[in-house]
Write a protein that holds these residues in place. Sequence first.
Motif, PDB file in Angstrom:
ATOM      1  N   GLN A   1       0.829  -1.209   0.000  1.00  0.00           N
ATOM      2  CA  GLN A   1       0.000   0.000   0.000  1.00  0.00           C
ATOM      3  C   GLN A   1       0.870   1.270   0.000  1.00  0.00           C
ATOM      4  OE1 GLN A   1      -0.512  -2.617   2.041  1.00  0.00           O
ATOM      5  NE2 GLN A   1      -2.391  -3.414   1.092  1.00  0.00           N
ATOM      6  N   GLN A   2       1.963   1.250   0.757  1.00  0.00           N
ATOM      7  CA  GLN A   2       2.850   2.410   0.778  1.00  0.00           C
ATOM      8  C   GLN A   2       3.547   2.602  -0.565  1.00  0.00           C
ATOM      9  OE1 GLN A   2       5.109   1.034   4.248  1.00  0.00           O
ATOM     10  NE2 GLN A   2       4.422   2.853   5.388  1.00  0.00           N
ATOM     11  N   ARG A   3       3.960   1.512  -1.159  1.00  0.00           N
ATOM     12  CA  ARG A   3       4.592   1.609  -2.479  1.00  0.00           C
ATOM     13  C   ARG A   3       3.599   2.174  -3.502  1.00  0.00           C
ATOM     14  NH1 ARG A   3       7.923  -4.096  -3.277  1.00  0.00           N
ATOM     15  NH2 ARG A   3       9.023  -4.071  -1.271  1.00  0.00           N
ATOM     16  N   GLU A   4       2.385   1.661  -3.444  1.00  0.00           N
ATOM     17  CA  GLU A   4       1.383   2.123  -4.400  1.00  0.00           C
ATOM     18  C   GLU A   4       1.057   3.603  -4.198  1.00  0.00           C
ATOM     19  OE1 GLU A   4      -1.303   2.132  -7.516  1.00  0.00           O
ATOM     20  OE2 GLU A   4       0.271   0.700  -6.970  1.00  0.00           O
ATOM     21  N   MET A   5       1.074   4.057  -2.945  1.00  0.00           N
ATOM     22  CA  MET A   5       0.773   5.460  -2.684  1.00  0.00           C
ATOM     23  C   MET A   5       1.848   6.363  -3.266  1.00  0.00           C
ATOM     24  SD  MET A   5      -1.789   6.964  -1.281  1.00  0.00           S
ATOM     25  CE  MET A   5      -1.827   8.194  -2.591  1.00  0.00           C
ATOM     26  N   ARG A   6       3.077   5.944  -3.192  1.00  0.00           N
ATOM     27  CA  ARG A   6       4.168   6.719  -3.782  1.00  0.00           C
ATOM     28  C   ARG A   6       3.972   6.853  -5.304  1.00  0.00           C
ATOM     29  NH1 ARG A   6       9.215   7.131  -1.129  1.00  0.00           N
ATOM     30  NH2 ARG A   6      10.270   6.811  -3.129  1.00  0.00           N
ATOM     31  N   VAL A   7       3.575   5.749  -5.934  1.00  0.00           N
ATOM     32  CA  VAL A   7       3.345   5.771  -7.380  1.00  0.00           C
ATOM     33  C   VAL A   7       2.184   6.706  -7.725  1.00  0.00           C
ATOM     34  CG1 VAL A   7       2.647   4.371  -9.361  1.00  0.00           C
ATOM     35  CG2 VAL A   7       4.278   3.459  -7.704  1.00  0.00           C
ATOM     36  N   ARG A   8       1.101   6.606  -6.950  1.00  0.00           N
ATOM     37  CA  ARG A   8      -0.078   7.427  -7.242  1.00  0.00           C
ATOM     38  C   ARG A   8       0.215   8.917  -7.065  1.00  0.00           C
ATOM     39  NH1 ARG A   8      -5.635   4.550  -5.055  1.00  0.00           N
ATOM     40  NH2 ARG A   8      -5.455   2.647  -6.299  1.00  0.00           N
ATOM     41  N   VAL A   9       0.950   9.254  -6.031  1.00  0.00           N
ATOM     42  CA  VAL A   9       1.283  10.662  -5.797  1.00  0.00           C
ATOM     43  C   VAL A   9       2.072  11.211  -6.973  1.00  0.00           C
ATOM     44  CG1 VAL A   9       2.650  12.237  -4.370  1.00  0.00           C
ATOM     45  CG2 VAL A   9       1.169  10.536  -3.277  1.00  0.00           C
ATOM     46  N   TYR A  10       3.043  10.430  -7.447  1.00  0.00           N
ATOM     47  CA  TYR A  10       3.874  10.929  -8.544  1.00  0.00           C
ATOM     48  C   TYR A  10       3.054  11.078  -9.825  1.00  0.00           C
ATOM     49  CZ  TYR A  10       7.735  11.625 -11.719  1.00  0.00           C
ATOM     50  OH  TYR A  10       8.576  12.164 -12.657  1.00  0.00           O
ATOM     51  N   TYR A  11       2.232  10.092 -10.147  1.00  0.00           N
ATOM     52  CA  TYR A  11       1.454  10.177 -11.382  1.00  0.00           C
ATOM     53  C   TYR A  11       0.368  11.246 -11.300  1.00  0.00           C
ATOM     54  CZ  TYR A  11       3.606   6.467 -14.048  1.00  0.00           C
ATOM     55  OH  TYR A  11       4.497   5.728 -14.794  1.00  0.00           O
ATOM     56  N   ALA A  12      -0.104  11.543 -10.100  1.00  0.00           N
ATOM     57  CA  ALA A  12      -1.029  12.664  -9.954  1.00  0.00           C
ATOM     58  C   ALA A  12      -0.341  13.973 -10.338  1.00  0.00           C
ATOM     59  CB  ALA A  12      -1.548  12.738  -8.517  1.00  0.00           C
ATOM     60  N   LEU A  13       0.922  14.131  -9.920  1.00  0.00           N
ATOM     61  CA  LEU A  13       1.684  15.319 -10.314  1.00  0.00           C
ATOM     62  C   LEU A  13       1.941  15.330 -11.819  1.00  0.00           C
ATOM     63  CD1 LEU A  13       4.324  15.531  -7.434  1.00  0.00           C
ATOM     64  CD2 LEU A  13       2.347  17.023  -7.781  1.00  0.00           C
ATOM     65  N   VAL A  14       2.201  14.162 -12.390  1.00  0.00           N
ATOM     66  CA  VAL A  14       2.396  14.069 -13.842  1.00  0.00           C
ATOM     67  C   VAL A  14       1.129  14.531 -14.563  1.00  0.00           C
ATOM     68  CG1 VAL A  14       2.715  12.464 -15.769  1.00  0.00           C
ATOM     69  CG2 VAL A  14       4.137  12.248 -13.721  1.00  0.00           C
ATOM     70  N   TYR A  15      -0.022  14.114 -14.063  1.00  0.00           N
ATOM     71  CA  TYR A  15      -1.292  14.542 -14.651  1.00  0.00           C
ATOM     72  C   TYR A  15      -1.426  16.059 -14.600  1.00  0.00           C
ATOM     73  CZ  TYR A  15      -6.273  15.429 -15.174  1.00  0.00           C
ATOM     74  OH  TYR A  15      -7.483  15.924 -15.593  1.00  0.00           O
ATOM     75  N   LEU A  16      -1.164  16.647 -13.437  1.00  0.00           N
ATOM     76  CA  LEU A  16      -1.304  18.100 -13.280  1.00  0.00           C
ATOM     77  C   LEU A  16      -0.320  18.844 -14.174  1.00  0.00           C
ATOM     78  CD1 LEU A  16      -1.763  18.269  -9.403  1.00  0.00           C
ATOM     79  CD2 LEU A  16      -3.517  18.688 -11.146  1.00  0.00           C
ATOM     80  N   GLU A  17       0.904  18.342 -14.260  1.00  0.00           N
ATOM     81  CA  GLU A  17       1.912  18.967 -15.123  1.00  0.00           C
ATOM     82  C   GLU A  17       1.459  18.927 -16.586  1.00  0.00           C
ATOM     83  OE1 GLU A  17       5.924  20.262 -16.514  1.00  0.00           O
ATOM     84  OE2 GLU A  17       4.605  20.648 -14.804  1.00  0.00           O
ATOM     85  N   ALA A  18       0.986  17.775 -17.031  1.00  0.00           N
ATOM     86  CA  ALA A  18       0.543  17.649 -18.419  1.00  0.00           C
ATOM     87  C   ALA A  18      -0.630  18.584 -18.706  1.00  0.00           C
ATOM     88  CB  ALA A  18       0.148  16.200 -18.709  1.00  0.00           C
ATOM     89  N   THR A  19      -1.531  18.703 -17.749  1.00  0.00           N
ATOM     90  CA  THR A  19      -2.690  19.576 -17.924  1.00  0.00           C
ATOM     91  C   THR A  19      -2.270  21.039 -17.994  1.00  0.00           C
ATOM     92  OG1 THR A  19      -4.072  17.987 -16.719  1.00  0.00           O
ATOM     93  CG2 THR A  19      -4.920  20.227 -16.961  1.00  0.00           C
ATOM     94  N   LEU A  20      -1.374  21.443 -17.106  1.00  0.00           N
ATOM     95  CA  LEU A  20      -0.914  22.829 -17.095  1.00  0.00           C
ATOM     96  C   LEU A  20      -0.147  23.180 -18.362  1.00  0.00           C
ATOM     97  CD1 LEU A  20       0.091  23.050 -13.342  1.00  0.00           C
ATOM     98  CD2 LEU A  20      -1.475  24.629 -14.490  1.00  0.00           C
ATOM     99  N   CYS A  21       0.631  22.247 -18.893  1.00  0.00           N
ATOM    100  CA  CYS A  21       1.336  22.501 -20.151  1.00  0.00           C
ATOM    101  C   CYS A  21       0.344  22.673 -21.297  1.00  0.00           C
ATOM    102  CB  CYS A  21       2.300  21.362 -20.465  1.00  0.00           C
ATOM    103  SG  CYS A  21       3.735  21.283 -19.365  1.00  0.00           S
ATOM    104  N   LEU A  22      -0.738  21.916 -21.263  1.00  0.00           N
ATOM    105  CA  LEU A  22      -1.769  22.029 -22.290  1.00  0.00           C
ATOM    106  C   LEU A  22      -2.469  23.386 -22.192  1.00  0.00           C
ATOM    107  CD1 LEU A  22      -2.793  20.134 -24.516  1.00  0.00           C
ATOM    108  CD2 LEU A  22      -4.570  19.365 -22.940  1.00  0.00           C
ATOM    109  N   VAL A  23      -2.748  23.828 -20.957  1.00  0.00           N
ATOM    110  CA  VAL A  23      -3.460  25.087 -20.744  1.00  0.00           C
ATOM    111  C   VAL A  23      -2.589  26.292 -21.084  1.00  0.00           C
ATOM    112  CG1 VAL A  23      -4.499  26.564 -18.970  1.00  0.00           C
ATOM    113  CG2 VAL A  23      -5.025  24.121 -19.010  1.00  0.00           C
TER     114      VAL A  23
END
Length: 589
Positions: free
Chosen positions: A325-347
């Motif tokens: 669960q801790q490993r998965e949380m680390r992955v999710r946190v990082y990919y959430a930031l990747v999502y936000l970064e990709a969205t902001l670059c698009l905007v």
Amino acid sequence: MIPCKYAVGKRESARRKLRELEDKVQSYEALLRELQNTVDLQSKHAIQKALAGSLTPTTETSEDIDIDSEDESHHRSGDETSDNPPETLSEDINTLSINNPNGFMGRGSEVSWLKLLRHELNIDDNKENEHLREIRRMKGDAVELNGPIDMVGVTYHLDDIDLSLDGSNVQIDPYLIPPKPIADTLVSAYFCTVHPLVPIISKPEFMAIYNRLNTEGPMVLSRHDLMVINLVFAAGGRCLETLGRDPQWPHMECFNRARVLGALDGGVLFGIPMLHDVQAMGLTGLYLLGSKHTNRAWNVVGLGIRLAHGLGLHLRTEDPKLDPQQREMRVRVYYALVYLEATLCLVTGRPTTLQAFDMAGPVPRSALITDGSPDAYYSALMKLSMIIAVVQSQLYASRSAGVTRTKKWGALSDAICSLRSRLDHWKSELPANLDFEITPNDPDVVIQRSDLALRYYNTMILIYFPCLARRDAPQGSWDCLNAARSILSLIVLHTDNDTPQYLPWWCLPHYLVCAEVVVMLAIVRHDDLDLCEQLVEEVRKPLRWLRHISRLDLVAQRTEIQLGKMLGHVLDRLAERRRQAAAITRFQS
């Protein structure tokens, strides 16, 4: 005695050539001025633009020009005369006297396209800005009067609004929470809309803390837990406001309470970051993006990515002391930031700071499907984000990024075809439950499907937008227009059914403005009046929804006012073309 004849010197020959060219240009200009009143409106507009961009010297004579520089011009790289010139700053972003809080917006952003549409419609910015100032003086709108008029006139973003807490006389109680029925609604709004796309916190862990808040009160919780709860409240409130519903609790107060409790705490910069610091940055960035404080969101998410890389969240974790669960949380946190970064670059149209080859971690597990399989949505998102980065690099980025900007139209057309092929291949690999062009059979992933659809059509617009200005690229122009119409159709589908919660509300204005601008440009430039009438109605439908929710939402208010003004100018242009068509018909009969 033998008579001597001397050839004309190089400099004198060049001077004569320049004088001849000047005479020719002046003759051509005189002819164009005579012709501009005898042609149709579109041709007249083209002539006026050509005359306005004339290169005829006005304050210099041919003798003042450095003739030696003429030879040098033949050896230049051709950048200044290419079909796709390098990107430059046309205005001062930030000096002691000028502060444009919106920051730099790239050529692939909707802000740049709005400016292009205003130029196409010959809108006088100075007159509009003075009109805005007069309206604000009459309204006594102190906040708006202190904002930069020019920036507000061409964008819906709210970076001009001050969010500073320094010197504030408002006392913020860090332990104040909304009544439970309101709090439940805010939490539900967050997890229904944000969590499927940005799973930056663990829902079971959050709900355990939230239930403890309801049973034992806020005093027993840590400052960090209260901070996260208030950020969720803030995002949930902003979600409801965007959907046209009264959140019944001020989301900005929740956000400021989270700040007092530690969000955006400057101490993060000097301490050793923890995973919860990265989560706080991501939640803060999401709220700021959804509230259209876009430049602030860009800064916060950028800091969050720095902290994440400092923690090695982009790498696969093999530490046996961490449970799954801790490993998965680390992955999710990082990919959430990747999502936000990709969205902001698009905007914003800005280059990304992330590279796919730097991400060695696995794709996160699905936040919606409990079988433990990798999230197909995130796999598709990452591939599409890489395509978008290539599109922005090849078609919109500056030479400083290592991209050659001297392509003639043939080479640019080849690049467009190649990018479209990559996009088609991406779509062909979508799993059935995420394919947005077939009848959906899995309601649990509807917001993921909608998000991919909006990004896909936005990418199509980015690829084909250079074709809009060219008569020799009718298919590309048509593909760009159809992508914009698909976005408007998707937005109307959900808003007409009163279910806009199935759309990513935090970037919905971006998609809407992009599509509206493309359709309006098509109306201005298209010869088919019947098609233009149909397009006008497609543009109007989302504006009705914006007008409905603008009573609660300043972003919707600004967007509706800006697009409404553009549509008014477009209708004037269309009415003139109708009159001309009617006059021609009468003449021919």
